[in-house]
Design a protein around this motif. Sequence first.
Motif, PDB file in Angstrom:
ATOM      1  N   PRO A  31       0.824  -1.204   0.000  1.00  0.00           N
ATOM      2  CA  PRO A  31       0.000   0.000   0.000  1.00  0.00           C
ATOM      3  C   PRO A  31       0.868   1.268   0.000  1.00  0.00           C
ATOM      4  CG  PRO A  31      -0.132  -1.090   2.135  1.00  0.00           C
ATOM      5  CD  PRO A  31       0.709  -1.952   1.238  1.00  0.00           C
ATOM      6  N   SER A  32       0.278   2.367  -0.489  1.00  0.00           N
ATOM      7  CA  SER A  32       1.018   3.606  -0.650  1.00  0.00           C
ATOM      8  C   SER A  32       0.077   4.803  -0.587  1.00  0.00           C
ATOM      9  CB  SER A  32       1.727   3.585  -2.015  1.00  0.00           C
ATOM     10  OG  SER A  32       2.447   4.769  -2.226  1.00  0.00           O
ATOM     11  N   ASP A  33       0.634   5.964  -0.174  1.00  0.00           N
ATOM     12  CA  ASP A  33      -0.148   7.192  -0.253  1.00  0.00           C
ATOM     13  C   ASP A  33      -0.228   7.600  -1.713  1.00  0.00           C
ATOM     14  OD1 ASP A  33      -0.579   7.340   2.437  1.00  0.00           O
ATOM     15  OD2 ASP A  33       0.902   8.894   2.816  1.00  0.00           O
ATOM     16  N   TYR A  34      -1.382   8.085  -2.112  1.00  0.00           N
ATOM     17  CA  TYR A  34      -1.581   8.513  -3.499  1.00  0.00           C
ATOM     18  C   TYR A  34      -2.214   9.896  -3.481  1.00  0.00           C
ATOM     19  CZ  TYR A  34      -2.831   8.551  -8.386  1.00  0.00           C
ATOM     20  OH  TYR A  34      -2.925   8.892  -9.712  1.00  0.00           O
ATOM     21  N   LEU A  35      -1.745  10.769  -4.362  1.00  0.00           N
ATOM     22  CA  LEU A  35      -2.275  12.129  -4.448  1.00  0.00           C
ATOM     23  C   LEU A  35      -3.190  12.247  -5.655  1.00  0.00           C
ATOM     24  CD1 LEU A  35      -2.374  15.122  -3.597  1.00  0.00           C
ATOM     25  CD2 LEU A  35      -0.315  15.475  -4.972  1.00  0.00           C
ATOM     26  N   TYR A  36      -4.459  12.475  -5.385  1.00  0.00           N
ATOM     27  CA  TYR A  36      -5.438  12.747  -6.440  1.00  0.00           C
ATOM     28  C   TYR A  36      -5.533  14.261  -6.598  1.00  0.00           C
ATOM     29  CZ  TYR A  36      -7.415   8.033  -5.694  1.00  0.00           C
ATOM     30  OH  TYR A  36      -7.610   6.690  -5.573  1.00  0.00           O
ATOM     31  N   LYS A  37      -5.703  14.728  -7.833  1.00  0.00           N
ATOM     32  CA  LYS A  37      -5.955  16.147  -8.059  1.00  0.00           C
ATOM     33  C   LYS A  37      -7.139  16.276  -9.007  1.00  0.00           C
ATOM     34  CE  LYS A  37      -1.440  18.184  -7.269  1.00  0.00           C
ATOM     35  NZ  LYS A  37      -1.585  19.515  -6.730  1.00  0.00           N
ATOM     36  N   PHE A  38      -8.078  17.114  -8.594  1.00  0.00           N
ATOM     37  CA  PHE A  38      -9.272  17.352  -9.387  1.00  0.00           C
ATOM     38  C   PHE A  38      -9.526  18.849  -9.466  1.00  0.00           C
ATOM     39  CE2 PHE A  38     -10.022  13.393  -6.946  1.00  0.00           C
ATOM     40  CZ  PHE A  38     -10.055  12.497  -8.002  1.00  0.00           C
ATOM     41  N   ILE A  39     -10.172  19.267 -10.541  1.00  0.00           N
ATOM     42  CA  ILE A  39     -10.654  20.637 -10.647  1.00  0.00           C
ATOM     43  C   ILE A  39     -12.156  20.538 -10.877  1.00  0.00           C
ATOM     44  CG2 ILE A  39     -10.617  22.768 -12.011  1.00  0.00           C
ATOM     45  CD1 ILE A  39      -7.671  22.167 -12.610  1.00  0.00           C
ATOM     46  N   VAL A  40     -12.915  21.308 -10.083  1.00  0.00           N
ATOM     47  CA  VAL A  40     -14.373  21.312 -10.225  1.00  0.00           C
ATOM     48  C   VAL A  40     -14.863  22.752 -10.270  1.00  0.00           C
ATOM     49  CG1 VAL A  40     -14.719  19.133  -9.004  1.00  0.00           C
ATOM     50  CG2 VAL A  40     -14.794  21.240  -7.728  1.00  0.00           C
ATOM     51  N   PRO A  41     -15.996  22.969 -10.943  1.00  0.00           N
ATOM     52  CA  PRO A  41     -16.601  24.300 -10.835  1.00  0.00           C
ATOM     53  C   PRO A  41     -16.901  24.539  -9.356  1.00  0.00           C
ATOM     54  CG  PRO A  41     -17.663  23.004 -12.554  1.00  0.00           C
ATOM     55  CD  PRO A  41     -16.753  22.076 -11.802  1.00  0.00           C
ATOM     56  N   THR A  42     -16.670  25.761  -8.869  1.00  0.00           N
ATOM     57  CA  THR A  42     -16.895  26.047  -7.451  1.00  0.00           C
ATOM     58  C   THR A  42     -18.386  25.924  -7.168  1.00  0.00           C
ATOM     59  OG1 THR A  42     -14.958  27.451  -7.331  1.00  0.00           O
ATOM     60  CG2 THR A  42     -16.592  27.760  -5.617  1.00  0.00           C
TER      61      THR A  42
END
Length: 95
Positions: free
Chosen positions: A24-35
Amino acid sequence: MAAQKSDEFYKKLREQLAETSKWPSDYLYKFIVPTDGNKIEQINHIFDNTGAVIELKQSKKGKYTSISITVNRKNPDAVIEKYKEVGRVEGVISL
């Protein structure tokens, strides 16, 4: 409306994750959404009870919000599972 990612995309991602990380490992998700509080809440709900660290940052004009989520996942399939869940939220861009 964002197009659903293809099976080919996820297959390639799974291979890259398997090669570049120990699980197992830490994973960084990145998302952009309309505010939009509702869309941000939907994404928060997807990561409820996972121990995720979630950071929000609004764009200069406040039209979009960047969401960074760091969470420990047990394997590449668990990473992809969350991408697919978030992909169902309308207007989300996965980075």
